[in-house]
Design a protein around this motif. Structure first.
Motif, mmCIF file in Angstrom:
data_model
loop_
_atom_site.group_PDB
_atom_site.id
_atom_site.type_symbol
_atom_site.label_atom_id
_atom_site.label_comp_id
_atom_site.label_asym_id
_atom_site.label_seq_id
_atom_site.Cartn_x
_atom_site.Cartn_y
_atom_site.Cartn_z
ATOM 1 N N ASP A 1 0.815 -1.210 0.000
ATOM 2 C CA ASP A 1 0.000 0.000 0.000
ATOM 3 C C ASP A 1 0.856 1.271 0.000
ATOM 4 O OD1 ASP A 1 -2.255 1.526 -0.033
ATOM 5 O OD2 ASP A 1 -2.547 1.510 2.147
ATOM 6 N N VAL A 2 1.836 1.284 -0.880
ATOM 7 C CA VAL A 2 2.645 2.497 -1.044
ATOM 8 C C VAL A 2 2.587 2.915 -2.505
ATOM 9 C CG1 VAL A 2 4.267 2.166 0.867
ATOM 10 C CG2 VAL A 2 4.754 1.088 -1.331
ATOM 11 N N THR A 3 2.817 4.189 -2.750
ATOM 12 C CA THR A 3 2.845 4.641 -4.135
ATOM 13 C C THR A 3 4.244 5.137 -4.439
ATOM 14 O OG1 THR A 3 2.058 6.754 -3.342
ATOM 15 C CG2 THR A 3 0.428 5.321 -4.373
ATOM 16 N N SER A 4 4.563 5.126 -5.701
ATOM 17 C CA SER A 4 5.890 5.580 -6.073
ATOM 18 C C SER A 4 5.823 6.335 -7.379
ATOM 19 C CB SER A 4 6.810 4.374 -6.235
ATOM 20 O OG SER A 4 8.044 4.802 -6.729
ATOM 21 N N ARG A 5 6.459 7.494 -7.359
ATOM 22 C CA ARG A 5 6.549 8.213 -8.628
ATOM 23 C C ARG A 5 7.958 8.029 -9.201
ATOM 24 N NH1 ARG A 5 5.801 13.623 -7.487
ATOM 25 N NH2 ARG A 5 5.050 13.298 -5.385
ATOM 26 N N TYR A 6 8.734 7.207 -8.530
ATOM 27 C CA TYR A 6 10.121 7.031 -8.931
ATOM 28 C C TYR A 6 10.362 5.568 -9.247
ATOM 29 C CZ TYR A 6 14.915 8.677 -9.028
ATOM 30 O OH TYR A 6 16.162 9.050 -9.433
ATOM 31 N N GLY A 7 10.409 5.246 -10.521
ATOM 32 C CA GLY A 7 10.492 3.842 -10.915
ATOM 33 C C GLY A 7 11.851 3.443 -11.456
ATOM 34 N N PHE A 8 11.858 2.254 -12.013
ATOM 35 C CA PHE A 8 13.056 1.665 -12.576
ATOM 36 C C PHE A 8 13.789 2.599 -13.540
ATOM 37 C CE2 PHE A 8 15.292 -2.184 -12.936
ATOM 38 C CZ PHE A 8 14.726 -3.009 -11.981
ATOM 39 N N PHE A 9 13.003 3.165 -14.452
ATOM 40 C CA PHE A 9 13.638 3.966 -15.495
ATOM 41 C C PHE A 9 14.168 5.288 -14.936
ATOM 42 C CE2 PHE A 9 10.775 1.097 -17.776
ATOM 43 C CZ PHE A 9 11.743 0.443 -18.532
ATOM 44 N N ASP A 10 13.560 5.759 -13.856
ATOM 45 C CA ASP A 10 14.095 6.968 -13.216
ATOM 46 C C ASP A 10 15.451 6.674 -12.602
ATOM 47 O OD1 ASP A 10 11.732 8.762 -13.495
ATOM 48 O OD2 ASP A 10 10.809 7.099 -12.422
ATOM 49 N N VAL A 11 15.562 5.500 -11.984
ATOM 50 C CA VAL A 11 16.853 5.128 -11.387
ATOM 51 C C VAL A 11 17.906 5.022 -12.489
ATOM 52 C CG1 VAL A 11 18.131 3.311 -10.174
ATOM 53 C CG2 VAL A 11 15.884 3.994 -9.361
ATOM 54 N N ILE A 12 17.536 4.385 -13.590
ATOM 55 C CA ILE A 12 18.497 4.221 -14.692
ATOM 56 C C ILE A 12 18.937 5.589 -15.212
ATOM 57 C CG2 ILE A 12 18.739 3.419 -17.089
ATOM 58 C CD1 ILE A 12 16.834 1.081 -16.225
ATOM 59 N N ARG A 13 17.963 6.471 -15.409
ATOM 60 C CA ARG A 13 18.291 7.789 -15.960
ATOM 61 C C ARG A 13 19.149 8.619 -15.008
ATOM 62 N NH1 ARG A 13 13.115 7.565 -18.636
ATOM 63 N NH2 ARG A 13 12.065 8.131 -16.706
ATOM 64 N N ASN A 14 18.970 8.415 -13.720
ATOM 65 C CA ASN A 14 19.638 9.290 -12.752
ATOM 66 C C ASN A 14 20.793 8.639 -12.009
ATOM 67 O OD1 ASN A 14 17.991 11.754 -12.920
ATOM 68 N ND2 ASN A 14 16.366 10.323 -12.391
ATOM 69 N N MET A 15 21.170 7.461 -12.452
ATOM 70 C CA MET A 15 22.143 6.699 -11.682
ATOM 71 C C MET A 15 23.457 7.457 -11.490
ATOM 72 S SD MET A 15 22.225 2.868 -11.531
ATOM 73 C CE MET A 15 22.102 2.598 -13.260
ATOM 74 N N HIS A 16 23.862 8.228 -12.511
ATOM 75 C CA HIS A 16 25.149 8.906 -12.420
ATOM 76 C C HIS A 16 25.197 9.888 -11.260
ATOM 77 C CE1 HIS A 16 22.579 11.556 -14.700
ATOM 78 N NE2 HIS A 16 23.397 12.543 -14.454
ATOM 79 N N ARG A 17 24.046 10.322 -10.776
ATOM 80 C CA ARG A 17 24.108 11.300 -9.694
ATOM 81 C C ARG A 17 23.378 10.832 -8.431
ATOM 82 N NH1 ARG A 17 20.154 16.083 -11.733
ATOM 83 N NH2 ARG A 17 18.257 14.864 -11.830
ATOM 84 N N LEU A 18 22.883 9.615 -8.471
ATOM 85 C CA LEU A 18 22.194 9.103 -7.283
ATOM 86 C C LEU A 18 23.216 8.664 -6.251
ATOM 87 C CD1 LEU A 18 19.282 6.818 -8.478
ATOM 88 C CD2 LEU A 18 19.092 8.837 -7.057
ATOM 89 N N ASP A 19 22.964 8.973 -5.032
ATOM 90 C CA ASP A 19 23.780 8.429 -3.965
ATOM 91 C C ASP A 19 22.837 7.830 -2.939
ATOM 92 O OD1 ASP A 19 22.782 10.458 -2.377
ATOM 93 O OD2 ASP A 19 24.437 11.788 -2.829
ATOM 94 N N GLN A 20 23.412 7.367 -1.859
ATOM 95 C CA GLN A 20 22.621 6.670 -0.852
ATOM 96 C C GLN A 20 21.413 7.475 -0.386
ATOM 97 O OE1 GLN A 20 23.084 3.720 0.597
ATOM 98 N NE2 GLN A 20 22.072 3.835 2.563
ATOM 99 N N ASP A 21 21.657 8.740 -0.031
ATOM 100 C CA ASP A 21 20.571 9.554 0.515
ATOM 101 C C ASP A 21 19.466 9.773 -0.496
ATOM 102 O OD1 ASP A 21 21.707 9.889 2.949
ATOM 103 O OD2 ASP A 21 22.807 11.693 2.374
ATOM 104 N N LEU A 22 19.894 10.142 -1.682
ATOM 105 C CA LEU A 22 18.932 10.484 -2.715
ATOM 106 C C LEU A 22 18.109 9.265 -3.131
ATOM 107 C CD1 LEU A 22 18.329 13.083 -4.108
ATOM 108 C CD2 LEU A 22 19.840 12.426 -5.957
ATOM 109 N N LEU A 23 18.799 8.145 -3.233
ATOM 110 C CA LEU A 23 18.121 6.904 -3.589
ATOM 111 C C LEU A 23 17.088 6.569 -2.517
ATOM 112 C CD1 LEU A 23 18.114 4.433 -5.492
ATOM 113 C CD2 LEU A 23 19.765 3.377 -3.967
#
Ligand code: ATP
Ligand code: MG
Length: 387
Positions: free
Chosen positions: A181-203
């Motif tokens: 029962d959770v919603t997410s606006r941040y999916g697989f493809f968002d992670v792929i697109r943003n991986m170069h700048r994602l870090d632990q906190d942001l993820l």
């Protein structure tokens, strides 16, 4: 870790260099400086393990091209320093491949923060990778999602500091988000697109989080028609293993290229089945394929879900499969459907139920040692750049 990290300052004037040196007292040791950025590269290449502080404002283009070069060298850590902290400048530095951006000014000791973050990151990177478990349904409806989510819940109940993520690999029809029962606006493809700048906190902030702390990576947008490529899947899974203690995969039910890549990267495959003939037949087929794929026998764990007296008994199932059943989860529809409908987890809502204890007892079987690797506290490096 020693507190004298070697630093080389590039492109700064004498007063700027003096200010940087002053701000770094006690956290790093400046082992060299090169005011002319065009001459800095050989030195930076030579001194491995040092941090390059590159002052952007004087010779922007040559500094950016050095950053680009350095970002291709594994283990190098270019930090761009500037007196301008506009988002345009931060973004330019980031796109060139900077590990961090530090604002230089007389009062704000931002350079110190950047160095300390980098040191922490290096320490965190020494941590072992998290464990990945693929839950594979021998047949639709055999309880894969129930087991995947509640396995995650059990880990968190036992080790509240553990970082656990459930990855729903059924990008079209996955229901992990619904189960929790959770919603997410941040999916697989968002992670792929943003991986170069994602870090632990942001993820951590970006993924859907259940009240238990369990996180979910799924593809919530049904209209996202992008195809998931094998190399992207592998990159995402490796990335998650670096940031989580446990990565649990759900939504696997075939032998597509993507499913195989995911299973190859997993420490264990939990094959879920129910005690009925159709499930048995499918489970047998799956075990044959796993063998053909060369998976070590210990990698595969067969879980018999919805076990009850009325169905096939354990010995018949084991005889038919030609191997032992590793874990048994009893049938308890009222308890399970209750927690699913409320978006809850068994460990919190029905801790004493037999079915909860059954799932709990799967942990050692899947080599989940709660005492280990649950201190994955990492600080974000590039977090500020994207705020
Ligand atoms: N141990 C159990 N006892 C009773 N009911 C169960 C048990 N495990 C799962 N169920 C029920 O079985 C149904 C299917 O479970 P679940 O969705 O977890 O299976 P699945 O393998 O993920 O299915 P799908 O093929 O849809 O992905 C659910 O309604 C759930 O309530
Ligand atoms: Mg499912």
């Amino acid at each position: 870790m020693r507190n004298t990290t070697p630093v080389i300052i590039v492109g700064a004037s004498s007063p700027e260099e003096a200010l940087i040196r002053h701000q770094l007292t006690g956290v790093a040791e400046v082992i060299g400086s090169e005011p002319d950025p065009t001459r800095a590269l050989p030195r930076l290449r030579e001194v491995r393990g040092s941090i390059a502080l590159l002052f952007l404002d004087r010779a922007r283009e040559s500094v950016l091209s050095i950053v680009k070069e350095l970002s291709r060298i594994p283990g190098s850590s270019p930090i761009v320093v500037s007196r301008d902290r506009s988002s345009q400048t931060i973004l330019t530095a980031m796109r060139a491949g900077a590990r961090d951006f530090a604002y230089l000014d007389e009062k704000d000791r931002d350079i110190r923060r950047a160095i300390l973050n980098l040191k922490e990151f290096a320490q965190a990177n020494d941590l072992p990778e998290g464990k990945m478990i693929a839950v594979f349904a021998a047949k639709g409806g055999s309880g894969a999602t129930t087991i995947a989510t509640n396995l995650g819940g059990t880990i968190i109940a036992e080790a509240p500091k553990a970082r656990v993520v459930i990855v729903d690999l059924d990008l079209q029809m996955g229901d992990v988000l619904v189960f929790l029962d959770v919603t997410s606006r941040y999916g697989f493809f968002d992670v792929i697109r943003n991986m170069h700048r994602l870090d632990q906190d942001l993820l951590h902030q970006s993924l859907a989080t259940h009240s238990s702390g369990l996180q979910v990576l799924a593809q919530a947008m049904l209209d996202d028609s992008e195809d998931l490529k094998g190399e992207d899947l592998v990159t995402v899974l490796s990335f998650l293993k670096r940031h989580y203690d446990y990565v649990i995969l759900d939504g696997l039910r075939d032998f597509s290229e993507l499913a195989l890549l995911a299973m190859d990267k997993s420490e264990h495959i939990a094959l879920t089945m129910t005690p009925d003939v159709p499930a048995l037949k499918n489970a047998y087929r799956c075990l044959t394929v796993f063998k053909q794929l060369g998976y070590a026998p210990e990698k595969i764990k067969v879980l018999l879900n919805r076990f009850q007296k009325q169905g096939l008994d354990l010995h018949s199932v084991e005889d038919a499969l030609g191997r032992k059943i590793d874990g048994v989860v009893s049938n308890d529809f009222p308890t399970i459907i209750g927690v699913i409908n409320r978006g809850e987890l068994l460990s919190a809502s029905a801790p004493r139920a037999r079915v909860t204890r059954d799932i709990n007892s799967l942990l050692p079987l899947l080599s989940i040692d709660i005492g280990l690797s649950t201190q994955r506290q990492r600080r974000g490096l590039l977090r500020r750049l994207v705020q």
